[in-house]
Enzyme design. Structure first.
Site, PDB file in Angstrom:
ATOM      1  CD  GLU A  47       8.248  -3.802   4.028  1.00 52.39           C
ATOM      2  OE1 GLU A  47       8.050  -2.688   3.521  1.00 52.39           O
ATOM      3  OE2 GLU A  47       7.396  -4.701   4.015  1.00 52.39           O
ATOM      4  CE1 TYR A 130       5.081   0.456   5.198  1.00 53.13           C
ATOM      5  CE2 TYR A 130       7.381   0.291   4.532  1.00 53.13           C
ATOM      6  CZ  TYR A 130       6.090  -0.189   4.516  1.00 53.13           C
ATOM      7  OH  TYR A 130       5.813  -1.348   3.842  1.00 53.13           O
ATOM      8  CG  ASP A 148       2.097   1.523   2.118  1.00 52.33           C
ATOM      9  OD1 ASP A 148       0.886   1.687   2.393  1.00 52.33           O
ATOM     10  OD2 ASP A 148       2.499   0.707   1.276  1.00 52.33           O
ATOM     11  CB  CYS A 202      -8.361   1.348  -2.376  1.00 54.31           C
ATOM     12  SG  CYS A 202      -9.070   2.943  -1.937  1.00 54.31           S
ATOM     13  CB  CYS A 209     -15.595   1.278  -5.938  1.00 52.79           C
ATOM     14  SG  CYS A 209     -14.630   2.748  -5.567  1.00 52.79           S
ATOM     15  CB  CYS A 212     -13.722  -2.322  -3.019  1.00 50.41           C
ATOM     16  SG  CYS A 212     -13.102  -1.914  -1.378  1.00 50.41           S
ATOM     17  CB  CYS A 218     -16.242   2.759   1.006  1.00 48.73           C
ATOM     18  SG  CYS A 218     -15.175   4.086   0.431  1.00 48.73           S
TER      19      CYS A 218
HETATM   20  S1  SF4 Z   1     -15.021   1.280  -2.095  1.00 52.63           S
HETATM   21 FE1  SF4 Z   1     -13.815   2.782  -0.966  1.00 52.63          FE
HETATM   22  S2  SF4 Z   1     -12.142   1.609  -0.063  1.00 52.63           S
HETATM   23 FE2  SF4 Z   1     -13.043   0.348  -1.695  1.00 52.63          FE
HETATM   24  S3  SF4 Z   1     -11.847   0.823  -3.545  1.00 52.63           S
HETATM   25 FE3  SF4 Z   1     -13.597   2.203  -3.539  1.00 52.63          FE
HETATM   26  S4  SF4 Z   1     -12.811   4.036  -2.545  1.00 52.63           S
HETATM   27 FE4  SF4 Z   1     -11.408   2.390  -2.024  1.00 52.63          FE
END
Ligand code: SF4
Length: 300
Positions: A47, A130, A148, A202, A209, A212, A218
């Protein structure tokens, strides 16, 4: 009359934290400090090294450090010069000295065992909010919000609908704690999973996205992906900075078997004023020392 297909509302289904944990099971990078059996000392070393240095550069140095100093007391017994040499090119070498100080405190106050309580971890030299929570969570299996830069960015977009995280806030810990699954083991997985989501999907700049796992819920996407309206992020440059000069001076001293005079440091950087300023700052930071006869070396 034809009926419209029923589309699920954006926030139905498993909570976002659960979805991120499931995504992590198939997407996680195989990093050595995440493997079973890695103890809290090895987690702590990883870390500290990872704070400002990419994974690929950390991995070989982390392996060398653990092989050489498998316990905190072993690192505490090493000389500062050995520790600075072993830090190699990870950058921000004050971290090496602080880690050695933390190791000495663990050996002295905690019987050579990395403590598990966050307040005890935070009382160690160089260990902040952290790192203390990362060690409690990843090293001791505790439910902890571990926040973080990557995590703050995910939360800003996913929960708050903002493109960027802005400055750190005390509420960041609560935001992440609320997302964590109820089950303790999954909560621990979640802490590493959301970091991974921020590191791989992200990401800063343009998030990916399309891949994701929480894109359907989101807040930023549902709001139409609004542009960042705050101050622009500062991009840290390296070339020509005092950081670069300090690194060059340390390179000379790492390679030198004996103390060197000021002339031996001249090839490290042409600008004498900047070179002198950086040497002074290395002396002030305890990363370099001057012998009685005016020569320079890594601290004994
Ligand atoms: S959908 Fe939202 S959480 Fe997922 S990568 Fe895109 S901005 Fe990030």
């Amino acid at each position: 009359m034809t009926s419209l297909p029923i589309r699920p509302a954006p926030h139905t289904g498993p909570a976002a934290g659960e979805v991120i944990v499931d995504w992590f099971a198939g997407a996680a990078r195989d990093l050595p400090w995440r493997r079973p059996g890695v103890d809290a000392w090895a987690v702590l070393v990883s870390e500290v090294m990872l704070q400002q240095t990419p994974v690929a550069r950390v991995e070989p140095v982390w392996r060398e450090w653990l092989a050489r100093w498998p316990r905190p007391s072993a690192l505490a017994a090493a000389s500062p010069a050995d520790v600075i040499r072993a830090w190699g090119k990870l950058g921000y070498p004050r971290r090496a000295l602080r880690l050695r100080e933390a190791a000495a405190a663990i050996a002295e106050r905690h019987g050579d065992v990395v403590p598990s309580a966050v307040p005890e971890l935070e009382a160690l030299p160089g260990i902040g909010t952290y790192t203390a929570r990362a060690v409690a969570c990843f090293g001791h299996g505790q439910r902890q919000p571990v926040v973080d830069t990557n995590v703050r960015r995910v939360v800003a977009r996913l929960v708050h609908g903002r493109a960027e995280a802005g400055t750190a806030r005390a509420a960041d810990l609560d935001d992440v704690a609320v997302l964590a699954p109820v089950d303790e083991q999954r909560a621990v997985r979640f802490s590493v999973a959301i970091m991974e989501l921020g590191a791989l999907v992200c990401v800063a700049g343009t998030p990916r996205c399309g891949t994701c796992p929480v894109r359907d819920r989101c807040a930023w996407r549902l709001a139409g992906s609004p542009a960042h309206d705050g101050p622009a992020r500062r991009v840290q440059k390296f070339a020509g900075t005092d950081r670069q000069v300090r690194g060059r001076l340390l390179d000379v001293l790492r390679a030198a078997p004996e103390p060197v005079d000021a002339a031996a440091l001249e090839p490290a950087w042409d600008d004498a004023v900047q070179r002198s300023r950086c040497l002074d700052s290395l002396l002030a930071d305890g990363l370099v020392e001057q012998t009685e006869d005016g020569l320079f070396r890594l601290p004994a």
